[in-house]
Design an enzyme around this catalytic site. Structure first.
Site, PDB file in Angstrom:
ATOM      1  N   LYS A 152       0.852  -1.189   0.000  1.00  0.00           N
ATOM      2  CA  LYS A 152       0.000   0.000   0.000  1.00  0.00           C
ATOM      3  C   LYS A 152       0.887   1.237   0.000  1.00  0.00           C
ATOM      4  O   LYS A 152       1.753   1.397   0.863  1.00  0.00           O
ATOM      5  CB  LYS A 152      -0.857  -0.019   1.260  1.00  0.00           C
TER       6      LYS A 152
HETATM    7  C1  E4P Z   1      -8.328   1.475   3.259  1.00  0.00           C
HETATM    8  O1  E4P Z   1      -7.729   0.484   2.888  1.00  0.00           O
HETATM    9  C2  E4P Z   1      -8.290   2.035   4.612  1.00  0.00           C
HETATM   10  O2  E4P Z   1      -7.700   1.089   5.471  1.00  0.00           O
HETATM   11  C3  E4P Z   1      -9.633   2.302   5.211  1.00  0.00           C
HETATM   12  O3  E4P Z   1     -10.699   1.905   4.381  1.00  0.00           O
HETATM   13  C4  E4P Z   1      -9.767   3.622   5.858  1.00  0.00           C
HETATM   14  O4  E4P Z   1     -11.064   3.753   6.384  1.00  0.00           O
HETATM   15  P1  E4P Z   1     -11.447   4.783   7.532  1.00  0.00           P
HETATM   16  O5  E4P Z   1     -11.779   6.079   6.883  1.00  0.00           O
HETATM   17  O6  E4P Z   1     -12.662   4.162   8.168  1.00  0.00           O
HETATM   18  O7  E4P Z   1     -10.272   4.875   8.466  1.00  0.00           O
END
Ligand code: E4P
Length: 217
Positions: A83
């Protein structure tokens, strides 16, 4: 549509995997920090439970640092997807990593032009954050729609991974639009099972069966 769980919690991941509907996992530094465990050990455990893409995020913000971390993460297991944040240095790194055969998930995407750049750089996945856009009064789902349209116009192979999902309606709308993947928190996976008519209907069936003293065989 593929379902990933957005979690670094081993119990949640194990339970979601046991449901037979799980295709992969996404983690992020905040989710990992919440568990208070060693990142490498956590990844090893997740990789044992789920045989599918597992996103692990870099924390460097310069291209060389990102590439170094990405290579280390990718070397852990073939299912690791690295990522990378959607910043200039991040996309520079993504191009090299893609050329090296390392899969990437470009995260923190908040605009269609950012998503276009991610596809041009050869990202495997792009993660538009729906809930965080909704939080600032911008329609997160509109972003999913725009990205799906752009990618289909030009046959980009980058998959649209709907992220920052806050309720089952987000999953439904992303599915209607044609997002390739939804990464869903455990709580919302559970909510998706529920319907009051299912519960009431089952209760009625079981009561009638008992009252009738019917036998299966
Ligand atoms: C994406 O891969 C992120 O981990 C995640 O969806 C972030 O979500 P949040 O806005 O609930 O922290």
């Amino acid at each position: 549509m593929k379902f990933f769980i957005d979690s670094a919690n081993i119990d949640e991941i194990r339970e979601a995997a046991s449901l037979g509907i799980l295709d992969g996992v996404t983690t992020n530094p905040s989710l990992v920090a919440k568990e208070g465990k060693n990142f490498r050990q956590l990844l090893d455990q997740i990789l044992e439970i789920v045989d599918g893409p597992v996103s692990a995020e870099v924390v460097s913000t310069d291209a060389d640092g990102i590439k170094k971390e990405a290579r280390e993460l990718a070397a852990i297991h073939e299912n690791i997807v690295v990522k990378v944040p959607l910043i200039r240095e991040g996309l520079k790194a993504v191009r090299t990593l893609t050329d090296e055969g390392i899969r990437t998930n470009v995260t923190l995407c908040f605009s269609p032009t950012q998503a276009l750049l991610a596809a041009k750089a050869g990202a495997t996945y792009v993660s538009p954050f729906i809930g965080r856009l909704d939080d600032v009064s911008q329609d997160g789902m509109e972003l999913i729609e725009q990205i799906v349209t752009i990618y289909s116009n030009y046959d980009y192979r980058t998959e649209v991974l709907a992220a920052s999902i806050r309720h089952p309606l987000h999953v439904l709308q992303a599915a209607m639009i044609g997002a390739d993947v939804a990464t869903i928190p455990f709580k919302i996976i559970n909510q998706m099972f529920k319907h009051p008519l299912t519960e009431r209907g089952l209760e009625q069936f079981l009561d009638d069966w008992k009252n009738n003293e019917a036998k299966l065989v």
